[in-house]
Design a protein around this motif. Structure first.
Motif, mmCIF file in Angstrom:
data_model
loop_
_atom_site.group_PDB
_atom_site.id
_atom_site.type_symbol
_atom_site.label_atom_id
_atom_site.label_comp_id
_atom_site.label_asym_id
_atom_site.label_seq_id
_atom_site.Cartn_x
_atom_site.Cartn_y
_atom_site.Cartn_z
ATOM 1 N N PRO A 188 0.835 -1.204 0.000
ATOM 2 C CA PRO A 188 0.000 0.000 0.000
ATOM 3 C C PRO A 188 0.871 1.257 0.000
ATOM 4 C CG PRO A 188 0.052 -0.971 2.194
ATOM 5 C CD PRO A 188 0.865 -1.885 1.303
ATOM 6 N N CYS A 189 0.290 2.390 -0.458
ATOM 7 C CA CYS A 189 1.104 3.606 -0.617
ATOM 8 C C CYS A 189 1.450 4.242 0.724
ATOM 9 C CB CYS A 189 0.388 4.607 -1.525
ATOM 10 S SG CYS A 189 -0.981 5.500 -0.743
ATOM 11 N N GLY A 190 0.573 4.072 1.727
ATOM 12 C CA GLY A 190 0.867 4.613 3.050
ATOM 13 C C GLY A 190 0.424 6.048 3.265
ATOM 14 N N HIS A 191 -0.093 6.734 2.237
ATOM 15 C CA HIS A 191 -0.479 8.132 2.460
ATOM 16 C C HIS A 191 -1.852 8.513 1.914
ATOM 17 C CE1 HIS A 191 2.084 8.146 -1.259
ATOM 18 N NE2 HIS A 191 0.968 8.666 -1.709
ATOM 19 N N CYS A 192 -2.574 7.594 1.279
ATOM 20 C CA CYS A 192 -3.910 7.941 0.768
ATOM 21 C C CYS A 192 -4.922 7.892 1.922
ATOM 22 C CB CYS A 192 -4.323 6.980 -0.346
ATOM 23 S SG CYS A 192 -4.639 5.309 0.245
ATOM 24 N N GLN A 193 -6.166 8.207 1.624
ATOM 25 C CA GLN A 193 -7.186 8.217 2.675
ATOM 26 C C GLN A 193 -7.377 6.824 3.282
ATOM 27 O OE1 GLN A 193 -11.233 9.052 1.524
ATOM 28 N NE2 GLN A 193 -11.689 10.015 3.481
ATOM 29 N N ALA A 194 -7.459 5.795 2.417
ATOM 30 C CA ALA A 194 -7.653 4.427 2.921
ATOM 31 C C ALA A 194 -6.497 4.031 3.830
ATOM 32 C CB ALA A 194 -7.774 3.451 1.753
ATOM 33 N N CYS A 195 -5.270 4.323 3.399
ATOM 34 C CA CYS A 195 -4.100 3.971 4.210
ATOM 35 C C CYS A 195 -4.121 4.706 5.547
ATOM 36 C CB CYS A 195 -2.813 4.287 3.450
ATOM 37 S SG CYS A 195 -2.432 3.088 2.155
ATOM 38 N N SER A 196 -4.503 5.991 5.539
ATOM 39 C CA SER A 196 -4.471 6.747 6.793
ATOM 40 C C SER A 196 -5.587 6.311 7.735
ATOM 41 C CB SER A 196 -4.530 8.254 6.524
ATOM 42 O OG SER A 196 -5.707 8.562 5.835
ATOM 43 N N ALA B 240 -7.787 -1.177 0.879
ATOM 44 C CA ALA B 240 -8.504 -0.460 -0.179
ATOM 45 C C ALA B 240 -7.629 0.602 -0.842
ATOM 46 C CB ALA B 240 -9.765 0.181 0.401
ATOM 47 N N CYS B 241 -6.317 0.554 -0.615
ATOM 48 C CA CYS B 241 -5.417 1.565 -1.192
ATOM 49 C C CYS B 241 -5.494 1.540 -2.724
ATOM 50 C CB CYS B 241 -3.977 1.295 -0.746
ATOM 51 S SG CYS B 241 -2.787 2.406 -1.530
ATOM 52 N N PRO B 242 -5.828 2.675 -3.342
ATOM 53 C CA PRO B 242 -5.933 2.683 -4.811
ATOM 54 C C PRO B 242 -4.576 2.737 -5.509
ATOM 55 C CG PRO B 242 -6.433 4.859 -3.934
ATOM 56 C CD PRO B 242 -6.188 3.965 -2.746
ATOM 57 N N ASN B 243 -3.513 3.002 -4.737
ATOM 58 C CA ASN B 243 -2.180 3.152 -5.346
ATOM 59 C C ASN B 243 -1.290 1.945 -5.093
ATOM 60 O OD1 ASN B 243 -3.023 5.900 -5.783
ATOM 61 N ND2 ASN B 243 -2.487 6.301 -3.645
ATOM 62 N N ALA B 244 -1.869 0.858 -4.572
ATOM 63 C CA ALA B 244 -1.050 -0.291 -4.169
ATOM 64 C C ALA B 244 -0.336 -0.917 -5.365
ATOM 65 C CB ALA B 244 -1.921 -1.336 -3.489
#
Ligand SMILES: [Zn+2]
Length: 341
Positions: free
Chosen positions: A91-99, A105-109
């Motif tokens: 996961p990207c670690g900084h999107c809304q789902a990650c936070s 549900a990270c869209p940038n994974a």
């Protein structure tokens, strides 16, 4: 290093054992000497065949998602020689789902073995956040067999709000994921109804100590579940098949406040949902793409108390094409692995 490489999409024969450059770990990564890798359906076989909708890869490419091995170059809290298992989902670690802690549900994974070079190789370099130490009691093959499915199951039951003593029905419980899901539910104190449509698979499931083993194709399935649960139905139904006929039966056995959890859509059918029944019984249907980062820690703590899944067969890396043919033929009950000496 030795690796199984593909230069094009295609049948198992496109997998070739070659000499590839050993990866250099970037900042935040650990270099791992791979010892065992799971041979998976969507991520491995789907990607190799060119059927994976997430795959945007450049050739030559190394497949391989969930794996276990030992750290060669550490950092980020890991030391050389430590035994670890890794998952593909980064996961990207900084999107809304990650936070929100819902990084499933990270869209940038990104996925190891799909968006970047995978673990069908002597070495793989991956972000430290996707690896965890494994207990001394389990071997590399068992760790690779559990690495992804276990945390997915922990996430499913966490989000669905499983409580001790709850009835849980698991469909396709004889699949690699389904068996681990059933074992995790059992370890969390659930009363598990494990289902398979094949008698020889149900026979093996009966050896795992579940409350009941049923056939969802059986005309009496709904009545059998009602009888087991003294008329109430189940608190949680895990269904990764998305089959119209199966879904209707799951709705019929769902208790008030019950939750149907979906983390896959093998049949990919559009299922009927009676919204009237759903709201009158305060039920829900939820999708969970994969595990959260938090569930990796939770799962490996559980393994220390003794969760062990079934390994169907292990192939040496040299026989990777044969391993793919074996999984594609659906001959396995339990995980199929590649081992790398
Ligand atoms: Zn994210």
């Amino acid at each position: 290093m030795k690796a199984a490489v593909i230069h094009e999409f295609g049948p198992p024969e496109v997998l070739r054992i070659e000499d590839a450059a050993t990866p250099q770990p970037a900042a935040g990564e650990v270099l791992v000497r791979v010892r065992a890798v799971r041979v998976g359906g969507l991520l491995d076989i789907g990607t190799r065949a060119g059927r994976n909708p997430f795959a945007r890869l450049t050739f030559p490419h190394i497949l391989g998602a969930d794996f276990a091995g030992e750290v060669v170059e550490g950092g980020e809290g890991f030391s050389p020689g430590e035994r670890i298992a890794g998952v593909p989902f980064i996961p990207c670690g900084h999107c809304q789902a990650c936070s929100m802690g819902r990084d499933d549900a990270c869209p940038n994974a990104q996925l190891v073995g799909v968006h970047r070079q995978g673990s069908y190789a002597e070495y793989v370099s991956v972000p430290a956040k996707i690896v965890r130490r494994i207990p001394p009691s389990i071997g590399y093959e068992q760790a690779a067999a559990l690495a992804l499915s276990g945390p997915v199951a922990v996430t499913q039951f966490g989000v669905a709000g499983l409580r001790k003593g709850d009835w849980v029905v698991v469909t396709a419980a004889a699949s690699g994921l389904g068996l681990v899901t059933s074992l995790v539910a059992q370890a969390l104190g659930a009363r598990v109804i494990a289902c398979s449509r094949k008698e020889w698979k149900r026979e093996i499931l009966r050896g795992h100590g579940f409350e009941a083993v049923l056939n969802t194709d059986d005309d009496g399935f709904v009545d059998q579940v009602k009888e087991l649960t003294t008329g109430r139905g189940v608190a949680i139904a895990i269904d990764n098949t998305a089959s119209t006929s199966m879904f209707a039966k799951l709705c019929a056995v769902l208790d008030r406040l019950g939750v149907i959890v979906c983390s896959g859509a093998l049949a990919a059918e559009t299922v009927p949902l009676d919204m009237r029944s759903l709201y009158l019984k305060s039920q829900s249907v939820i999708g969970i793409r994969t595990h959260t980062q938090a569930s990796l820690d939770g799962f490996w703590r559980m393994v220390q108390d003794g969760i062990e899944t079934r390994i169907d067969r292990s192939f040496p890396l040299d026989d990777v094409a044969e391993a793919h043919r074996y999984v594609e033929a659906e001959k396995n009950f339990g995980r199929v692995l590649l081992t790398i000496d």
